[in-house]
Design an enzyme around this catalytic site. Structure first.
Site, PDB file in Angstrom:
ATOM      1  N   ILE A 191      -0.403  -7.383  10.927  1.00 47.49           N
ATOM      2  CA  ILE A 191       0.087  -8.720  10.580  1.00 47.49           C
ATOM      3  C   ILE A 191      -0.999  -9.774  10.790  1.00 47.49           C
ATOM      4  CG2 ILE A 191       1.064  -9.459  12.805  1.00 47.49           C
ATOM      5  CD1 ILE A 191       3.568 -10.347  11.194  1.00 47.49           C
ATOM      6  N   HIS A 193      -1.428   0.744  16.385  1.00 52.52           N
ATOM      7  CA  HIS A 193      -0.352   1.186  15.484  1.00 52.52           C
ATOM      8  C   HIS A 193       0.977   1.343  16.213  1.00 52.52           C
ATOM      9  CE1 HIS A 193      -3.496   2.100  12.553  1.00 52.52           C
ATOM     10  NE2 HIS A 193      -2.623   2.591  11.698  1.00 52.52           N
ATOM     11  N   GLU A 239       0.834  -1.202   0.000  1.00 47.53           N
ATOM     12  CA  GLU A 239       0.000   0.000   0.000  1.00 47.53           C
ATOM     13  C   GLU A 239       0.868   1.251   0.000  1.00 47.53           C
ATOM     14  OE1 GLU A 239      -2.402  -0.701   3.482  1.00 47.53           O
ATOM     15  OE2 GLU A 239      -3.050  -2.614   2.642  1.00 47.53           O
ATOM     16  N   ASP A 276       1.253  -4.051  13.134  1.00 49.68           N
ATOM     17  CA  ASP A 276      -0.040  -4.301  13.780  1.00 49.68           C
ATOM     18  C   ASP A 276      -1.047  -4.948  12.832  1.00 49.68           C
ATOM     19  OD1 ASP A 276       0.142  -2.074  16.321  1.00 49.68           O
ATOM     20  OD2 ASP A 276       1.368  -1.707  14.560  1.00 49.68           O
ATOM     21  N   SER A 324      -5.591  -4.378   1.031  1.00 46.29           N
ATOM     22  CA  SER A 324      -5.965  -5.795   1.010  1.00 46.29           C
ATOM     23  C   SER A 324      -4.773  -6.607   1.507  1.00 46.29           C
ATOM     24  CB  SER A 324      -6.317  -6.225  -0.424  1.00 46.29           C
ATOM     25  OG  SER A 324      -7.246  -5.360  -1.029  1.00 46.29           O
ATOM     26  N   GLU A 325      -4.490  -6.502   2.800  1.00 42.53           N
ATOM     27  CA  GLU A 325      -3.242  -7.065   3.310  1.00 42.53           C
ATOM     28  C   GLU A 325      -3.107  -8.560   3.091  1.00 42.53           C
ATOM     29  OE1 GLU A 325      -5.021  -4.820   4.949  1.00 42.53           O
ATOM     30  OE2 GLU A 325      -3.626  -3.142   5.131  1.00 42.53           O
TER      31      GLU A 325
HETATM   32  C1  LIG Z   1      -5.666  -2.787   7.763  1.00 37.69           C
HETATM   33  C2  LIG Z   1      -5.086  -1.464   7.520  1.00 37.69           C
HETATM   34  N1  LIG Z   1      -4.366  -1.241   6.422  1.00 37.69           N
HETATM   35  C3  LIG Z   1      -3.809  -0.048   6.192  1.00 37.69           C
HETATM   36  C4  LIG Z   1      -3.981   0.969   7.083  1.00 37.69           C
HETATM   37  C5  LIG Z   1      -3.327   2.305   6.839  1.00 37.69           C
HETATM   38  N2  LIG Z   1      -4.350   3.249   6.445  1.00 37.69           N
HETATM   39  C6  LIG Z   1      -4.981   4.003   7.348  1.00 37.69           C
HETATM   40  S1  LIG Z   1      -6.212   4.881   6.703  1.00 37.69           S
HETATM   41  C7  LIG Z   1      -5.887   4.287   5.163  1.00 37.69           C
HETATM   42  C8  LIG Z   1      -6.717   4.738   4.017  1.00 37.69           C
HETATM   43  C9  LIG Z   1      -8.129   4.424   4.257  1.00 37.69           C
HETATM   44  O1  LIG Z   1      -8.905   4.896   3.217  1.00 37.69           O
HETATM   45  P1  LIG Z   1     -10.466   4.883   3.347  1.00 37.69           P
HETATM   46  O2  LIG Z   1     -10.925   3.575   3.851  1.00 37.69           O
HETATM   47  O3  LIG Z   1     -10.993   5.331   2.053  1.00 37.69           O
HETATM   48  O4  LIG Z   1     -10.767   5.945   4.478  1.00 37.69           O
HETATM   49  P2  LIG Z   1     -10.448   7.501   4.448  1.00 37.69           P
HETATM   50  O5  LIG Z   1      -9.104   7.660   5.045  1.00 37.69           O
HETATM   51  O6  LIG Z   1     -10.515   7.968   3.052  1.00 37.69           O
HETATM   52  O7  LIG Z   1     -11.493   8.100   5.293  1.00 37.69           O
HETATM   53  C10 LIG Z   1      -4.833   3.395   5.187  1.00 37.69           C
HETATM   54  C11 LIG Z   1      -4.282   2.709   4.022  1.00 37.69           C
HETATM   55  C12 LIG Z   1      -4.736   0.703   8.234  1.00 37.69           C
HETATM   56  N3  LIG Z   1      -4.914   1.615   9.176  1.00 37.69           N
HETATM   57  N4  LIG Z   1      -5.287  -0.505   8.422  1.00 37.69           N
END
Ligand SMILES: Cc1ncc(C[n+]2csc(CCOP(=O)(O)OP(=O)(O)O)c2C)c(N)n1
Ligand SMILES: [Mg+2]
Lengths: 324, 350
Positions: free
Chosen positions: A87, A129, A29, A85, A59-60
């Protein structure tokens, strides 16, 4: 010699590995256009293109699973998990697939992939986190585990991880990305799988890894001012574990302490402490002491977060009392 | 449309908050709160930098929440301040939580991304993308058993549309006819990834219909439209017909406070910010005869309310260190032993 940050060194390792071997690619990501949540892959997409810096959806499980398949099919994936976290979301692909494929299939094929991620406290990022989950990995036979503490090791351990025949989980520390050191990347470092003795003393041995190496070195300096000399061992890789170096130092000195940011119960420190106690029993003057994370989740509150993991003061005081 | 999607909701729920003025007021509260959160961060009073503002997305929070009622439960993603406010949260306690203070909703342990309040049915914000979604399936099972007609709503971003757990959850909700609603706040971005860089399936509601849920997409510009579409889905959910709603909007600012969005063009941002549900509602009110003065009065009251929230947070105490061992387990259970105590025992041995 050049001034370099931990983050720069990781990027350089990826760059060199990708330039050398076009089977190496990064998948995760925000690794491409964004340059990585912590900036490690910044600029690499311009050099290597989006086929080799693959930005993924959130999509981990599939990211890690795809890396497993790519490795089986002859590529060398470096998957990135933004926070260790997460994982748990990948644990089946990591623990049941990547870790077991060589064994289950009778040695026909390995899974030479690297899963880069980062963990630890220091940014008030809260309970989901800030964790140190290396014990999850260490508890799974088949997975290698590297945790660099220094800028040079950020480079060399990542290069080393990419030469392994088996899956390597590579856990960086979020508080180390801005660590800047003078390094000569062509200077020799201990081999993959070998620990480094960062300081040598005769009164006790501190066994540690990742950010706590710096904490232990700071404590060792304060101890030296009080007349106590500590050996500090930086494990560099936890699997393989260089127990020979630990054993030699503990047998020489007769006292050991293990420092880890992960929670104390059933953690990496527990394993190390048990092993030292069992194997070096006849040489120990005192019990092996663990200084580790509290058995609690990490709070977002700055004060509570800081108190949840070993501080320099706790390491120093514990060492003083152990030696006294 | 699927067969379920065509069935009308059997009885219309009264719509106490349906007037635009109330919706505008709530949206303005959300926006002003978020602006103040940014200030708290700049003043070094927030705990951490992981602050995700919902500016530009107010109609999703306010429109859907206005269709909900007391007794309903919900979970949110990491960008959930507006949703919680719209469900009745106290801005003081919210701001204190974001500052990591003892007076916050979670005593400073959770922060912006892990705020919750069982009294208001908030089963928790989440820092794991998709992490809060399946809980509404369980809450829906409980609501169904209780038979009071309560529903459970999961709020999440477009990023979570690519997490497998959403599909497992929607499938169960449909399979068991659960009183559940899935709400995707589609602000077009997950961090630096625009939705078309994350998927080729853009008609998000069709995914839900494929599982047998009622599925709709609504433009977030007009809060009244969001509210009405949400109300239909909420009413259906109360009768055991789970639904999905995507609200189209635009994330006005960076992903988190530190992100300056270098990955998108200024022109795109300018265009996106034209889709402003707060200004849109304001213009509609003025069109309906409400005066600028009246609305300025509303805005000023809100500004004072949110200033007070900042003051409350800043003046609040940090949690006591001893509190860190509290609430790992139930209230009558022993707390985990501090590392220091364990070390003391080892070293006390002679
Ligand atoms: C499982 C997971 N993967 C990655 C992240 C890192 N991360 C935090 S917010 C985010 C983007 C989320 O996008 P969206 O669901 O569209 O929400 P928005 O931030 O746009 O409100 C990511 C990749 C996370 N917190 N949890
Ligand atoms: Mg989004």
């Amino acid at each position: 010699m050049v001034q370099m940050t931990y983050r720069d060194a990781l990027r350089q390792a990826l760059r060199d590995a990708m330039a050398e071997d076009d089977r190496v690619f990064v998948i995760g990501e925000e690794v491409g256009r964004y340059g990585g949540a912590y900036g490690v892959t910044k600029g690499l997409i311009e050099e290597f293109g989006s086929d080799r810096l693959m930005d993924t959806p959130i999509s981990e499980a599939a990211i890690v699973g795809a890396a497993v398949g790519a490795a089986m099919a002859g590529l060398k994936p470096v998957a990135e998990l933004m926070y260790v976290d997460f994982i748990g979301m990948t644990m089946d692909q990591l623990g049941n697939q990547a870790a077991k494929i060589r064994y289950m299939f009778g040695g026909q094929i390995g899974v030479p992939m690297v899963l880069r991620t980062q963990g630890g406290t220091g940014r008030s990022a809260g309970a989901q986190h800030s964790q140190s989950l290396e014990a999850y990995v260490l508890h799974t036979p088949g997975l290698r585990l590297a945790m660099p503490a220094t800028v040079a090791d950020a480079y060399h351990l990542l290069r080393g991880a990419l030469r392994q025949p088996d899956p390597v989980v590579f856990i960086e520390h979020k508080a180390l990305y801005t660590l800047k050191e003078e390094v000569d990347l062509s200077a020799p470092v201990p081999d993959w799988g070998k620990a480094a003795i960062r300081r040598k003393g005769d009164d006790l041995v501190i066994v540690t890894y990742s950010r706590q190496v710096h904490n232990a070195l700071k404590a060792a300096e304060e101890l030296a001012a009080r007349g106590i000399e500590a050996t500090v061992i930086d494990l560099r890789t936890l699997n393989p574990l260089d127990f020979d170096t630990i054993r030699a130092e503990v047998e020489r000195v007769g006292r050991a302490m293990v420092v880890s940011e992960g929670v104390m119960t059933a953690g990496v420190a527990a394993e190390l402490s048990a092993r030292i106690s069992e194997e070096c029993f006849d040489f120990l003057h005192d019990p092996v002491v663990r200084v580790a994370g509290e058995d609690i989740p990490i709070s977002v509150s700055v004060a509570l977060e800081a108190a949840s993991v070993p501080t320099t003061a706790l390491v120093r005081e514990t060492a003083e009392r152990l030696v006294a | 449309m699927t067969q379920t999607a065509m069935q009308a909701a059997p009885e219309a729920t009264p719509r106490p908050n349906s007037d635009l003025r109330a919706l505008y007021t709530q949206m303005r509260r959300v926006r002003t709160f978020e602006e103040r959160v940014g200030e708290l961060f700049v003043r070094g009073q927030s705990a951490g930098s992981m602050l995700h503002l919902s500016i530009g997305e107010e109609s999703a929070a306010v429109g859907v929440c206005a269709a909900m009622r007391e007794g309903d439960t919900f979970t949110t993603h990491h960008r959930g301040h507006g949703i919680f406010l719209a469900r009745g949260a106290d801005p003081n306690r919210m701001m204190a939580e974001i500052g990591g203070k003892e007076t916050g909703y979670c005593h400073g342990k959770g922060g912006s991304m892990h705020i919750a309040d069982m009294g208001l049915g908030h089963l928790g914000a989440n820092a794991i993308v998709g992490g809060g979604i399946p809980a509404v399936v369980g809450a829906g099972i409980a609501s169904k058993r209780a038979g009071k007609g309560d529903i459970s709503v999961a709020f999440f971003g477009d990023g979570a549309m690519q997490q497998g757990i959403l599909y497992e959850s929607m499938n169960m909700a449909a399979l068991w006819d659960l009183p559940v609603l899935f709400v995707c706040i589609n602000n077009q971005y997950g961090m630096g990834t625009r939705i078309d860089q994350a998927t080729k399936g853009h008609e998000l509601h069709l995914r839900a219909r494929a599982f047998g849920l009622r599925g709709e997409t609504v433009d977030g510009l007009d809060v009244t439209e969001v509210r009405e579409t949400a109300q239909d889905l909420v009413d259906a959910a109360r009768t055991g017909q789970p639904g999905f709603l995507a609200v189209d909007c635009y994330r006005f600012f960076g992903h988190a406070r530190m992100d300056k969005s270098p990955y998108r063009k200024e022109e795109e941002e300018a265009l996106g910010r034209q889709k402003d549900p707060v200004l849109h509602a304001r213009a509609a009110l003025i069109g309906a005869g409400v005066t600028e003065d009246e609305l300025d009065g509303v805005d000023n009251d809100i500004a004072r309310e949110m200033d007070a929230a900042i003051d409350f947070a800043v003046a609040s105490q940090e949690p006591q260190l001893a509190s860190m061992f509290r609430d790992v387990y139930g209230p009558d259970e022993p707390e985990p032993e501090p590392v220091r105590t364990r070390i003391d025992r080892v070293l006390a041995r002679e």
